[in-house]
Write a protein that holds these residues in place. Structure first.
Motif, mmCIF file in Angstrom:
data_model
loop_
_atom_site.group_PDB
_atom_site.id
_atom_site.type_symbol
_atom_site.label_atom_id
_atom_site.label_comp_id
_atom_site.label_asym_id
_atom_site.label_seq_id
_atom_site.Cartn_x
_atom_site.Cartn_y
_atom_site.Cartn_z
ATOM 1 N N SER A 219 51.649 45.395 41.802
ATOM 2 C CA SER A 219 50.616 45.341 40.801
ATOM 3 C C SER A 219 49.450 46.386 41.326
ATOM 4 O O SER A 219 48.335 46.492 40.708
ATOM 5 N N LEU A 246 47.422 52.649 27.353
ATOM 6 C CA LEU A 246 46.446 52.245 26.756
ATOM 7 C C LEU A 246 45.527 53.189 26.311
ATOM 8 O O LEU A 246 44.853 53.150 25.381
ATOM 9 N N SER A 265 55.177 38.411 38.381
ATOM 10 C CA SER A 265 54.466 37.708 39.194
ATOM 11 C C SER A 265 54.570 36.201 38.935
ATOM 12 O O SER A 265 54.499 35.586 39.926
ATOM 13 N N SER B 112 48.208 37.533 41.710
ATOM 14 C CA SER B 112 49.337 38.500 41.629
ATOM 15 C C SER B 112 49.650 39.231 40.427
ATOM 16 O O SER B 112 50.627 39.889 40.115
ATOM 17 N N VAL B 113 48.711 39.042 39.447
ATOM 18 C CA VAL B 113 48.550 39.733 38.325
ATOM 19 C C VAL B 113 47.901 41.210 38.565
ATOM 20 O O VAL B 113 46.743 41.068 39.369
ATOM 21 N N SER B 114 48.511 42.308 37.979
ATOM 22 C CA SER B 114 47.891 43.352 38.338
ATOM 23 C C SER B 114 46.487 43.438 37.567
ATOM 24 O O SER B 114 46.443 43.089 36.507
ATOM 25 N N PRO B 115 45.442 44.039 38.143
ATOM 26 C CA PRO B 115 44.142 44.306 37.678
ATOM 27 C C PRO B 115 44.230 44.942 36.199
ATOM 28 O O PRO B 115 43.530 44.669 35.430
ATOM 29 N N VAL B 116 45.146 46.182 36.205
ATOM 30 C CA VAL B 116 45.347 46.725 35.040
ATOM 31 C C VAL B 116 45.826 45.899 33.853
ATOM 32 O O VAL B 116 45.428 45.992 32.608
ATOM 33 N N VAL B 117 46.522 44.677 34.123
ATOM 34 C CA VAL B 117 47.345 43.841 33.376
ATOM 35 C C VAL B 117 45.939 42.972 32.978
ATOM 36 O O VAL B 117 45.738 42.398 31.450
ATOM 37 N N LEU B 120 44.022 44.880 30.276
ATOM 38 C CA LEU B 120 44.753 44.997 29.104
ATOM 39 C C LEU B 120 44.642 43.786 28.381
ATOM 40 O O LEU B 120 44.158 43.617 27.177
ATOM 41 N N PHE B 220 38.179 46.850 40.742
ATOM 42 C CA PHE B 220 38.213 48.264 40.307
ATOM 43 C C PHE B 220 39.082 48.610 38.805
ATOM 44 O O PHE B 220 38.386 48.868 38.057
ATOM 45 N N ILE B 225 39.083 49.416 32.732
ATOM 46 C CA ILE B 225 39.385 49.090 31.412
ATOM 47 C C ILE B 225 38.633 48.595 30.680
ATOM 48 O O ILE B 225 38.013 48.850 29.641
#
Lengths: 283, 282
Positions: A219, A246, A265, B112-117, B120, B220, B225
């Protein structure tokens, strides 16, 4: 009065029976739970569900088309390969670092403890800049990994450093040394003691640390922005791919790739929960 | 028991073999090459021309704005996470209710989730154009995405579990004996919390808050986003580092990074000074 009190007591008793625990919810803690769950839903659950819904609106074929797109597939492959490599390195080095921190005593050990936590607290964009200054084009040691796959590896290695160390360290510190001494007095050599006595005890912790560092690596975004150059098909990782979709207004594709990351995840969380339960059961 | 006389294995395991030194050297080299040396280079780059680079950076209005905005957002996110974290930890440890295990597993998800996700996901729900709730909220004059509320939410999201992860093990260890004693002596919920629970979890709470602060200041991807990254309006310090570096103002980028890195290293040092004290107290 009676009418308003009686049903709430009945409801409370009913709830207590259902939960089976000693402490069921009182009225005030019930309200607290409600508020907490609403905030958690507004902040995290509803947005994450929105990602899944956005993915599903395109249907299976659109999802598959996005993932098999040459550039996206290359990004996912690169991310997973590098994340696996880094996790492998972390399993070995992390366990070794934890070992040295617990079993060895020397001047400056406290400093090492601080150094290990730095990647966790350092802003990721700063992490990228930091690595760039030692391993970039102006490197004082003449190593330039900028805009290569090695840069992705370095960045992952940096940001995932604390995970295996911090999960293995407490378990190793709690480990009963009598068992090792018993094994030694029965004539076991040090490699045999490590393999037969220490490693089995550390195994769940190592797995947990490996899962966390894998999840963190796939991630990762911030540390790669300045370091890897985000070259399509070469150094572009999954997170960057989502951002590109996006920015081009293609939210359905962005959500599709995000769903893959979310799935991983979730798998990691389930795996961790299972490992923790196994450890708890063994006492 | 006494010292077993004829146990060569025992003395061998106590003596420092050559392997001990090999391991020690290996670990120190690895950590120096991966973390210590690179991080120290940021300080070197910043002070290459004395204080000149820090001075020009701090007189750049877009940087000072970004630093201020970062602090404002981080403080809000940390306050929200502290209140939520204390409440949620107490609920998870002290009460049994349906769905408790699921909730406790889901709480860890943001780590554990990507910052980009994360970014979004927030845009999909709160985005002004086509979001689930976004258009309605904006009709009522409440803009979330490309504005401060969204940035606070993104920051709160990524640092959500940090306080809870520190508090839950401590609360489990402390138990409820003292709280029940206090209640039986007539203390109300607020008194019990302030006089019994809070002192017991004090250091774990400080630890969690400091970690959340470090994480919040450095966010960041999600903020990039959600904020739209408009210089002088929604650009935080980390976003400003990226822009300055890409605009070939590397001295400014390094100086801002140095400021951010000093705060996060300071947080880590504070935590490592506090930790042994918590362990003694238990």
């Amino acid at each position: 009065m009676v009418e308003t009190v009686a049903p709430s007591q009945a409801a409370r008793r009913h709830r207590r029976i259902r939960s089976g625990g000693a402490t069921g919810l009182s009225a005030s803690s019930g309200i607290g739970l409600g508020v907490a769950v609403i905030w958690f839903s507004v902040l995290a659950l509803i947005p994450l569900i929105a990602v899944l819904v956005e993915t599903s609106t395109g249907g299976w074929s659109a999802f598959w088309a996005t993932l098999t797109d040459v550039q996206t597939a290359a990004a996912i492959r690169l991310t997973i390969t590098q994340a696996l490599l880094v996790t492998g390195v972390n399993v070995v080095m992390g366990t070794l670092i934890a070992w040295v921190l617990v079993r060895d005593h020397f001047f400056g050990k406290r400093a090492l403890e601080v150094i290990i936590d730095i990647p966790f607290a350092l802003p990721t964009i700063v992490a990228g800049l930091v690595l760039l200054s030692l391993y970039g084009p102006r490197s004082p040691v003449g190593v330039n990994v900028a805009n290569t796959r090695a840069a992705v590896f370095m960045a992952f290695l940096f940001v995932t450093l604390p995970f295996v160390v911090r999960t293995v360290q407490p378990v190793l510190a709690e480990l009963d040394r009598d068992v090792e001494e018993a094994a030694a007095s029965l004539g076991a050599s040090r490699p045999v003691i490590f393999r037969r006595v220490i490693l089995p005890a550390l195994f769940p912790a190592i797995c947990a640390g490996a899962a966390l560092s894998f999840a963190r690596a796939i991630s990762e975004y911030g540390s790669l922005v300045l370091l890897s150059g985000n070259l399509p098909l070469r150094t572009e990782v999954t997170s960057v791919r989502i951002l590109t979709y996006l920015e081009n207004g293609n939210t359905a594709s962005a959500a599709a790739v995000a769903t893959v990351l979310l799935g991983v995840s979730l798998l990691v969380i389930v795996a961790l929960d299972l490992v923790q339960r196994r450890v708890a059961r063994r006492g | 028991m006494g010292e077993p006389v004829a146990a060569p294995g025992r003395s061998r395991s106590r003596r420092r073999g050559p392997l001990t030194y090999v391991f020690r050297l290996l670990v120190i080299t690895y950590l120096v090459l991966l973390v210590a040396w690179p991080v120290s280079l940021v300080a070197k780059e910043t002070f290459a021309n004395g204080l000149e680079s820090l001075r020009t950076t701090l007189s750049d209005p877009s940087v000072t704005f970004a630093l201020k905005l970062t602090v404002i957002i981080a403080v809000q996110a940390v306050v929200i996470n502290t209140v939520f974290g204390v409440g949620m930890s107490l609920l998870l440890v002290r009460y049994r209710f349906p769905g408790r295990r699921l909730l406790s597993a889901l709480i860890d998800l943001p780590l554990s989730v990507s910052p980009v996700v994360v970014g979004l996901a927030l845009v999909l729900v709160y985005g002004g154009r086509g979001g689930w709730f976004g258009p309605t909220l904006e009709d009522h004059g409440f803009q979330v995405i490309f504005a401060t509320p969204g940035m606070v939410m993104a920051t709160a999201f990524v640092s959500l579990p940090l306080v809870i992860r520190e508090l839950v093990p401590v609360l489990e260890e402390v138990g409820t004996d003292q709280e029940q004693a206090a209640k039986s002596l007539g203390a109300n919920a607020v008194q019990t919390f302030r006089r019994i629970t809070l002192p017991a979890i004090k250091w774990a709470l400080v630890y969690g808050v400091v970690l959340s602060l470090a994480r919040s200041l450095g966010e960041f991807g999600a903020v990039k986003i959600v904020s739209g990254n408009f210089e002088g309006q929604t650009q935080t310090a980390t976003l400003s580092v990226e822009q300055k570096y890409q605009d070939f103002q590397q001295a400014t980028a390094y100086a801002t990074s140095f400021l951010l890195a000093s705060v996060s290293v300071a947080c880590i040092v504070v935590v490592s000074l506090l930790r042994p004290r918590t362990e003694e107290k238990r």
